[in-house]
Design an enzyme around this catalytic site. Sequence first.
Site, PDB file in Angstrom:
ATOM      1  N   GLY A 173       0.775  -1.246   0.000  1.00 32.69           N
ATOM      2  CA  GLY A 173       0.000   0.000   0.000  1.00 32.69           C
ATOM      3  C   GLY A 173       0.799   1.283   0.000  1.00 32.69           C
ATOM      4  O   GLY A 173       0.254   2.350   0.308  1.00 32.69           O
ATOM      5  N   ASN A 194       1.902   2.957  -2.589  1.00 29.41           N
ATOM      6  CA  ASN A 194       1.340   3.862  -3.602  1.00 29.41           C
ATOM      7  C   ASN A 194      -0.003   4.423  -3.152  1.00 29.41           C
ATOM      8  O   ASN A 194      -0.303   5.590  -3.409  1.00 29.41           O
ATOM      9  CB  ASN A 194       1.216   3.152  -4.955  1.00 29.41           C
ATOM     10  CG  ASN A 194       2.519   3.179  -5.727  1.00 29.41           C
ATOM     11  OD1 ASN A 194       2.915   4.221  -6.234  1.00 29.41           O
ATOM     12  ND2 ASN A 194       3.205   2.040  -5.766  1.00 29.41           N
ATOM     13  N   LEU A 227      -7.064  -7.804 -15.051  1.00 32.41           N
ATOM     14  CA  LEU A 227      -8.442  -7.335 -15.225  1.00 32.41           C
ATOM     15  C   LEU A 227      -9.061  -7.944 -16.487  1.00 32.41           C
ATOM     16  O   LEU A 227      -8.396  -8.092 -17.506  1.00 32.41           O
ATOM     17  CB  LEU A 227      -8.456  -5.806 -15.361  1.00 32.41           C
ATOM     18  CG  LEU A 227      -8.576  -4.996 -14.075  1.00 32.41           C
ATOM     19  CD1 LEU A 227      -7.609  -5.436 -13.017  1.00 32.41           C
ATOM     20  CD2 LEU A 227      -8.412  -3.514 -14.360  1.00 32.41           C
ATOM     21  N   ASN A 234      -2.754   2.421 -13.941  1.00 31.22           N
ATOM     22  CA  ASN A 234      -1.883   1.470 -13.242  1.00 31.22           C
ATOM     23  C   ASN A 234      -0.474   2.043 -13.175  1.00 31.22           C
ATOM     24  O   ASN A 234      -0.054   2.785 -14.062  1.00 31.22           O
ATOM     25  CB  ASN A 234      -1.857   0.136 -13.997  1.00 31.22           C
ATOM     26  CG  ASN A 234      -1.006  -0.905 -13.292  1.00 31.22           C
ATOM     27  OD1 ASN A 234      -1.154  -1.122 -12.084  1.00 31.22           O
ATOM     28  ND2 ASN A 234      -0.098  -1.541 -14.015  1.00 31.22           N
ATOM     29  N   HIS A 286       3.559   0.817 -12.949  1.00 32.24           N
ATOM     30  CA  HIS A 286       4.410  -0.353 -13.151  1.00 32.24           C
ATOM     31  C   HIS A 286       5.869   0.048 -12.897  1.00 32.24           C
ATOM     32  O   HIS A 286       6.306   1.110 -13.370  1.00 32.24           O
ATOM     33  CB  HIS A 286       4.253  -0.878 -14.592  1.00 32.24           C
ATOM     34  CG  HIS A 286       5.092  -2.087 -14.853  1.00 32.24           C
ATOM     35  ND1 HIS A 286       4.769  -3.334 -14.351  1.00 32.24           N
ATOM     36  CD2 HIS A 286       6.256  -2.238 -15.541  1.00 32.24           C
ATOM     37  CE1 HIS A 286       5.698  -4.200 -14.728  1.00 32.24           C
ATOM     38  NE2 HIS A 286       6.607  -3.564 -15.445  1.00 32.24           N
ATOM     39  N   ASP A 342       0.197  -4.770 -18.624  1.00 27.03           N
ATOM     40  CA  ASP A 342       1.222  -3.717 -18.671  1.00 27.03           C
ATOM     41  C   ASP A 342       1.371  -3.160 -20.091  1.00 27.03           C
ATOM     42  O   ASP A 342       2.478  -3.015 -20.611  1.00 27.03           O
ATOM     43  CB  ASP A 342       2.577  -4.275 -18.168  1.00 27.03           C
ATOM     44  CG  ASP A 342       2.491  -4.749 -16.730  1.00 27.03           C
ATOM     45  OD1 ASP A 342       1.699  -4.178 -15.965  1.00 27.03           O
ATOM     46  OD2 ASP A 342       3.202  -5.693 -16.370  1.00 27.03           O
TER      47      ASP A 342
END
Length: 213
Positions: free
Chosen positions: A11, A13, A92, A106, A108, A144
């Site tokens: 957590g 981020n 997803l 997202n 990465h 990604d």
Amino acid sequence: MRLGVLVSGRGSNLEAILGAITAGRLQCEAVLVVSNRADARALDIARAHGAATAVIDHRRHAERTAFDAEVVDALRAAGVELVALAGFDRLLTPVLIEAFPERIYNVHPALLPAFKGLHAQRQALEYGARITGATVHLVDQHMDHGPIVLQAAVPIAPDDSEATLAARILAVEHAIFPAALQLCVEGRVRVVGRRVILDGVLPPLPPPMLWFS
Ligand code: GRF
């Protein structure tokens, strides 16, 4: 804008996002934090910030789509308009992706399209790359892969371990993820094909971060 955050683990981020909201750098309200793991430390961070939380255990669903449908229901019930994947460890399906078109972001820990997938920091080290970094991108049906919103680069030092490199990358993740979400809030993210056009001038980042747009 009403923000939902999907998490699975540590957590950090999420903490950066919530901190940016508190500081006024990200003009969102974090209305729901969803974890697929009940023991995620991210849930404690969410609660400490007073954010509503939900646990949706993916193991209760045989099909990925059924899990995603439950997540969509929870996000919609909370009135979520923008979704951040902050260390969310599930792939997803279109059920979730199509529920929030161009509104799922997202982060990465590599400069995509290099070093996709798990252990991106280890991949960069083992490959012998001299520079790596972090990418915030829109989520599409491939892992990604979606259009890139922001990237920042960091050097790889000769004596780096996976841990030291991961920490250096994490610092830029924490800077660019809230910044990218704020660009969305300001309506400055335009998707043209697989490219993102950012309208207006980007905010300065502290050196020695390299910042490409
Ligand atoms: C980060 O390195 C992020 O780039 C990747 O998963 C990690 C999550 O870390 N997708 P945290 O849970 O945000 O601390």
